[in-house]
Design a protein around this motif. Sequence first.
Motif, PDB file in Angstrom:
ATOM      1  N   THR A  30       0.844  -1.281  -0.073  1.00 13.92           N
ATOM      2  CA  THR A  30       0.084  -0.111   0.037  1.00 13.92           C
ATOM      3  C   THR A  30       0.822   1.484  -0.044  1.00 13.92           C
ATOM      4  OG1 THR A  30      -1.870  -1.188   1.053  1.00 13.92           O
ATOM      5  CG2 THR A  30      -1.620   1.378   1.260  1.00 13.92           C
ATOM      6  N   ALA A  31       1.938   1.379   0.757  1.00 17.62           N
ATOM      7  CA  ALA A  31       2.765   2.404   0.873  1.00 17.62           C
ATOM      8  C   ALA A  31       3.625   2.674  -0.400  1.00 17.62           C
ATOM      9  CB  ALA A  31       3.965   2.165   2.131  1.00 17.62           C
ATOM     10  N   LEU A  32       3.827   1.698  -0.896  1.00 18.41           N
ATOM     11  CA  LEU A  32       4.600   1.478  -2.132  1.00 18.41           C
ATOM     12  C   LEU A  32       3.506   2.261  -3.455  1.00 18.41           C
ATOM     13  CD1 LEU A  32       7.032   0.995  -4.508  1.00 18.41           C
ATOM     14  CD2 LEU A  32       6.051  -1.225  -4.633  1.00 18.41           C
ATOM     15  N   LEU A  33       2.547   1.855  -3.407  1.00 14.04           N
ATOM     16  CA  LEU A  33       1.615   2.435  -4.435  1.00 14.04           C
ATOM     17  C   LEU A  33       1.417   3.825  -3.985  1.00 14.04           C
ATOM     18  CD1 LEU A  33      -0.556  -0.500  -4.469  1.00 14.04           C
ATOM     19  CD2 LEU A  33       0.737   0.015  -6.490  1.00 14.04           C
ATOM     20  N   GLY A  34       1.104   4.310  -2.811  1.00 11.60           N
ATOM     21  CA  GLY A  34       0.740   5.512  -2.201  1.00 11.60           C
ATOM     22  C   GLY A  34       2.078   6.652  -2.722  1.00 11.60           C
ATOM     23  N   ASN A  35       3.297   5.951  -2.503  1.00  7.85           N
ATOM     24  CA  ASN A  35       4.348   6.692  -2.765  1.00  7.85           C
ATOM     25  C   ASN A  35       4.536   6.921  -4.402  1.00  7.85           C
ATOM     26  OD1 ASN A  35       5.068   6.566  -0.219  1.00  7.85           O
ATOM     27  ND2 ASN A  35       6.701   4.979  -0.408  1.00  7.85           N
ATOM     28  N   MET A  36       4.315   6.140  -5.147  1.00  4.68           N
ATOM     29  CA  MET A  36       4.405   6.206  -6.407  1.00  4.68           C
ATOM     30  C   MET A  36       3.191   7.274  -7.056  1.00  4.68           C
ATOM     31  SD  MET A  36       5.675   5.933  -9.465  1.00  4.68           S
ATOM     32  CE  MET A  36       7.055   4.854  -9.050  1.00  4.68           C
ATOM     33  N   ALA A  37       2.135   7.428  -6.317  1.00 11.26           N
ATOM     34  CA  ALA A  37       0.888   8.071  -6.818  1.00 11.26           C
ATOM     35  C   ALA A  37       1.474   9.535  -6.548  1.00 11.26           C
ATOM     36  CB  ALA A  37      -0.213   7.833  -6.014  1.00 11.26           C
ATOM     37  N   GLU A  38       2.272   9.807  -5.166  1.00 11.96           N
ATOM     38  CA  GLU A  38       2.532  11.035  -4.856  1.00 11.96           C
ATOM     39  C   GLU A  38       3.823  11.407  -5.957  1.00 11.96           C
ATOM     40  OE1 GLU A  38       5.003  13.142  -1.254  1.00 11.96           O
ATOM     41  OE2 GLU A  38       4.234  11.154  -0.690  1.00 11.96           O
ATOM     42  N   ALA A  39       4.618  10.559  -6.111  1.00  8.32           N
ATOM     43  CA  ALA A  39       5.675  10.865  -7.233  1.00  8.32           C
ATOM     44  C   ALA A  39       5.054  11.307  -8.559  1.00  8.32           C
ATOM     45  CB  ALA A  39       6.652   9.697  -7.360  1.00  8.32           C
ATOM     46  N   LEU A  40       3.943  10.810  -8.981  1.00  2.16           N
ATOM     47  CA  LEU A  40       3.314  10.861 -10.284  1.00  2.16           C
ATOM     48  C   LEU A  40       2.233  12.270  -9.936  1.00  2.16           C
ATOM     49  CD1 LEU A  40       2.199   7.232 -11.332  1.00  2.16           C
ATOM     50  CD2 LEU A  40       3.761   9.029 -12.444  1.00  2.16           C
ATOM     51  N   ASN A  41       2.257  12.802  -8.950  1.00  3.73           N
ATOM     52  CA  ASN A  41       1.217  13.757  -8.524  1.00  3.73           C
ATOM     53  C   ASN A  41      -0.339  13.457  -9.061  1.00  3.73           C
ATOM     54  OD1 ASN A  41       0.457  16.335  -7.676  1.00  3.73           O
ATOM     55  ND2 ASN A  41       0.993  17.404  -9.660  1.00  3.73           N
ATOM     56  N   VAL A  42      -0.754  12.291  -8.812  1.00  4.44           N
ATOM     57  CA  VAL A  42      -2.076  11.747  -9.132  1.00  4.44           C
ATOM     58  C   VAL A  42      -2.791  11.517  -7.870  1.00  4.44           C
ATOM     59  CG1 VAL A  42      -1.330  11.087 -11.561  1.00  4.44           C
ATOM     60  CG2 VAL A  42      -1.358   9.598  -9.579  1.00  4.44           C
ATOM     61  N   PRO A  43      -4.145  11.287  -7.861  1.00  8.48           N
ATOM     62  CA  PRO A  43      -4.898  10.937  -6.760  1.00  8.48           C
ATOM     63  C   PRO A  43      -4.363   9.642  -6.065  1.00  8.48           C
ATOM     64  CG  PRO A  43      -6.429  12.116  -8.171  1.00  8.48           C
ATOM     65  CD  PRO A  43      -5.066  11.946  -8.728  1.00  8.48           C
ATOM     66  N   ASN A  44      -4.341   9.389  -4.963  1.00 13.68           N
ATOM     67  CA  ASN A  44      -4.155   8.019  -4.403  1.00 13.68           C
ATOM     68  C   ASN A  44      -5.671   7.011  -4.201  1.00 13.68           C
ATOM     69  OD1 ASN A  44      -3.379   5.543  -3.084  1.00 13.68           O
ATOM     70  ND2 ASN A  44      -2.322   6.621  -1.392  1.00 13.68           N
ATOM     71  N   ARG A  45      -6.118   6.304  -5.118  1.00 11.80           N
ATOM     72  CA  ARG A  45      -7.093   5.831  -5.015  1.00 11.80           C
ATOM     73  C   ARG A  45      -7.279   4.486  -4.745  1.00 11.80           C
ATOM     74  NH1 ARG A  45      -9.255   9.407 -10.287  1.00 11.80           N
ATOM     75  NH2 ARG A  45      -9.895  11.185  -9.159  1.00 11.80           N
ATOM     76  N   LEU A  46      -6.871   3.963  -3.738  1.00  8.50           N
ATOM     77  CA  LEU A  46      -6.655   2.545  -3.239  1.00  8.50           C
ATOM     78  C   LEU A  46      -7.965   2.303  -2.470  1.00  8.50           C
ATOM     79  CD1 LEU A  46      -2.803   2.559  -2.439  1.00  8.50           C
ATOM     80  CD2 LEU A  46      -3.778   1.826  -4.664  1.00  8.50           C
ATOM     81  N   ILE A  47      -8.299   0.959  -2.839  1.00  4.69           N
ATOM     82  CA  ILE A  47      -9.728   0.562  -2.225  1.00  4.69           C
ATOM     83  C   ILE A  47      -9.185  -0.519  -1.056  1.00  4.69           C
ATOM     84  CG2 ILE A  47     -11.682  -0.595  -2.059  1.00  4.69           C
ATOM     85  CD1 ILE A  47     -11.926   0.243  -5.072  1.00  4.69           C
ATOM     86  N   PRO A  48      -9.505  -0.306   0.359  1.00  4.62           N
ATOM     87  CA  PRO A  48      -8.862  -1.227   1.301  1.00  4.62           C
ATOM     88  C   PRO A  48      -9.436  -2.528   1.282  1.00  4.62           C
ATOM     89  CG  PRO A  48     -10.234   0.464   2.488  1.00  4.62           C
ATOM     90  CD  PRO A  48     -10.254   0.917   0.758  1.00  4.62           C
ATOM     91  N   ILE A  49      -9.158  -3.361   0.530  1.00  5.16           N
ATOM     92  CA  ILE A  49      -9.616  -4.946   0.552  1.00  5.16           C
ATOM     93  C   ILE A  49      -8.762  -5.615   1.325  1.00  5.16           C
ATOM     94  CG2 ILE A  49     -10.117  -6.899  -0.927  1.00  5.16           C
ATOM     95  CD1 ILE A  49     -11.255  -5.085  -2.936  1.00  5.16           C
ATOM     96  N   PRO A  50      -9.246  -6.585   2.260  1.00 10.07           N
ATOM     97  CA  PRO A  50      -8.450  -7.270   3.255  1.00 10.07           C
ATOM     98  C   PRO A  50      -7.436  -8.212   2.425  1.00 10.07           C
ATOM     99  CG  PRO A  50     -10.731  -7.379   3.842  1.00 10.07           C
ATOM    100  CD  PRO A  50     -10.869  -6.699   2.591  1.00 10.07           C
ATOM    101  N   PRO A  51      -6.322  -8.443   2.730  1.00 11.48           N
ATOM    102  CA  PRO A  51      -5.365  -9.542   1.975  1.00 11.48           C
ATOM    103  C   PRO A  51      -5.915 -10.742   1.933  1.00 11.48           C
ATOM    104  CG  PRO A  51      -4.274  -7.924   3.605  1.00 11.48           C
ATOM    105  CD  PRO A  51      -5.480  -7.820   3.868  1.00 11.48           C
ATOM    106  N   LEU A  52      -6.677 -11.129   2.916  1.00 15.78           N
ATOM    107  CA  LEU A  52      -6.989 -12.629   2.995  1.00 15.78           C
ATOM    108  C   LEU A  52      -7.977 -12.962   1.831  1.00 15.78           C
ATOM    109  CD1 LEU A  52      -7.910 -15.249   4.488  1.00 15.78           C
ATOM    110  CD2 LEU A  52      -9.514 -14.284   5.530  1.00 15.78           C
ATOM    111  N   LEU A  53      -8.655 -11.886   1.346  1.00 10.84           N
ATOM    112  CA  LEU A  53      -9.364 -12.233  -0.057  1.00 10.84           C
ATOM    113  C   LEU A  53      -8.556 -12.461  -1.145  1.00 10.84           C
ATOM    114  CD1 LEU A  53     -12.469  -9.469   0.245  1.00 10.84           C
ATOM    115  CD2 LEU A  53     -12.322 -11.795   0.819  1.00 10.84           C
TER     116      LEU A  53
END
Length: 319
Positions: free
Chosen positions: A237-260
């Motif tokens: 999640t942090a990796l994707l968020g860091n890349m979204a910040e680097a790209l200057n785009v909205p961080n649109r990650l949906i929190p689905i449990p890893p078990l799924l």
Amino acid sequence: MNILITGATGFLGKYLLSQLNYKQNNITVVLRSTSEGYNNSVCVPIFNGESDFKRAVVNQDIIIHCAARVHVMNVNIEQSLKDFREVNTHATINLAQQAAEAGVKRFIFISSIKVNGESTELGSPFKPDDIFVPTDPYGLSKHEAEVGLRNVSLKTGMEVVIIRPPLVYGPGVKANFASMIKWINKGLPLPLGGIKDNKRSLVSVDNLVDLIITCIDHPDAANQTFLVSDNADVSTTALLGNMAEALNVPNRLIPIPPLLFDIASQLIGKPAISQRLCGSLQVNISKTIRLLNWSPPYSSAESMKKTADAFIDNLNKKK
């Protein structure tokens, strides 16, 4: 100092060559076919245990072996192992033997963290001296190459340096990392916002190249195995968020449990997908820092921004 590089046309090799040209002018590259843009090259069309590298290794002081058959998924395991061994194991040992006979002083081998394994328990990172024999064809071929190189070193006295990087990223990165950047840049919602408890080590191509250059003449690098990373492990999640910040785009990650993800990947018969998304893979670079007095010169934030900027520049050029 005369330096020979294999794999100079690849992602890592190109960066290595560009940096060495600032410091060294006597660089030779090994190519599988003739190509423009390389002033000093030797053509070796086929890499295997029978290849003739004598023209390439003569009068060389250092060899940096980046060429490899890269890891791919969903291939026939038996045929895959044979193909990986031909290039990654037999060709590597063959090159090293001919290099030692020619009087090469040091052989730097770019191996893979897959020699250590596919995953780690959270907080228990891989160490360079862990004893493990991988079953993955790619990892096994690299492991067998390392064993062969150590034997060549023992018999001939040629110094061997082994570097095992985890996932390497940077401007122009391909494969899964490139796909991740594309999806994030599109601004589409991704169901990966719940994978917060794993940790993964990555290394930017700039940091990896800096370590390779350090190992060219560092006296304490001789006959050692090193792990490398940005020294800043992150969750998915942090990796994707860091890349979204680097790209200057909205961080649109949906929190689905890893078990799924575990359940879904089992249902489709591809558990490795869940492991790569939700599992941990950490490396301990304390030996690298201690022996070489080295630390990653570029932060992960700097490297992510550089990677993102190159991606956007490339998009703009295509318009």
